[in-house]
Design an enzyme around this catalytic site. Sequence first.
Site, PDB file in Angstrom:
ATOM      1  N   GLY A 139      -0.581 -10.370  11.972  1.00  0.00           N
ATOM      2  CA  GLY A 139      -1.212  -9.129  12.336  1.00  0.00           C
ATOM      3  C   GLY A 139      -1.860  -8.381  11.355  1.00  0.00           C
ATOM      4  O   GLY A 139      -2.004  -7.279  11.181  1.00  0.00           O
TER       5      GLY A 139
ATOM      6  N   HIS B 162       0.943  -1.271  -0.175  1.00  0.00           N
ATOM      7  CA  HIS B 162      -0.118   0.048  -0.094  1.00  0.00           C
ATOM      8  C   HIS B 162       0.845   1.358   0.034  1.00  0.00           C
ATOM      9  O   HIS B 162       0.223   2.290   0.337  1.00  0.00           O
ATOM     10  CB  HIS B 162      -1.082   0.084   1.211  1.00  0.00           C
ATOM     11  CG  HIS B 162      -2.142  -1.209   1.086  1.00  0.00           C
ATOM     12  ND1 HIS B 162      -2.711  -1.595   2.099  1.00  0.00           N
ATOM     13  CD2 HIS B 162      -2.491  -1.849   0.060  1.00  0.00           C
ATOM     14  CE1 HIS B 162      -3.642  -2.479   1.676  1.00  0.00           C
ATOM     15  NE2 HIS B 162      -3.414  -2.779   0.596  1.00  0.00           N
TER      16      HIS B 162
END
Length: 284
Positions: free
Chosen positions: A226, A127
């Site tokens: 995570g 991202h």
Amino acid sequence: MPFPSAATADDDASRLADWLSRHRRIFVLTGAGCSTASGIPGYRGDDGRWTRPPPVTWQGFTGDPAVYRRYWARSHVGWPRFERARPNQAHHALALLGARGPLSLVVTQNVDGLHQRAGSEAVIDLHGRLDAVVCLGCGVRRPRASLQEQLDLLNPGWSPGPAAAAPDGDADIAEEAEHAYVPPHCPDCTGLLKPDVVFFGENVPRARYLAACDALELADAMLVAGSSLMVYSGFRFARMAHERGLPLAVLNRGVTRADALAGLRLEGDLGNTLARAAQLLGAA
Ligand SMILES: [Zn+2]
């Protein structure tokens, strides 16, 4: 939910170490849960739902001057804390498991660069990165750090009032402070300046996506660390791994979208579990 006992934590670490030891080229996907211990909050709670208003969208940022102004006012306040964030034991353990263990590549949904700071060499920032800013007019790329002074100069005497840290270098500030803010533009062409990250409503650049796919092709297992995988751009890798018959391990506190696909599912403290597993494998 009570905190996991020390015995549970050791058990998680040995199960993970055992799983890691059975593979040689592991594709790792990480998300916000990797960076919360570095002081960067996430967007979602343990149930995978938003704990705060959804972040800025591409459409709003480029099409609505009030959203653009709001983004930069909040970034002005949130950036210094974000810039000070340092890797935690999850980043360090993943770096060790890359250098001396079976991890072949880290694909991260985080935009903080903390895997690289911890020493991971093969990283794809799916991202993008918050430490760079791109002009949407002329395409010039600048370090985000160099922009902070320009923001100060554009807003002499501006006070955001009380602020709270928010995900991705953002900060919650009073609405009146946003209205009084003067956002930056490109000094060369006056174009809009955008952090070099993929906003909601925007696609991951194709070449970056294909590089991650190539790495998954070569992998013999996939580890999620995570992330709830609620965003499709991350979830699709878990689905691809599953379709290719690769073993999948998921380390995350709270539900994830890939729970049904995972052969190993651990919910304990991410940093502790990874660090202990690295020790057990002799990588630490
Ligand atoms: Zn420009």
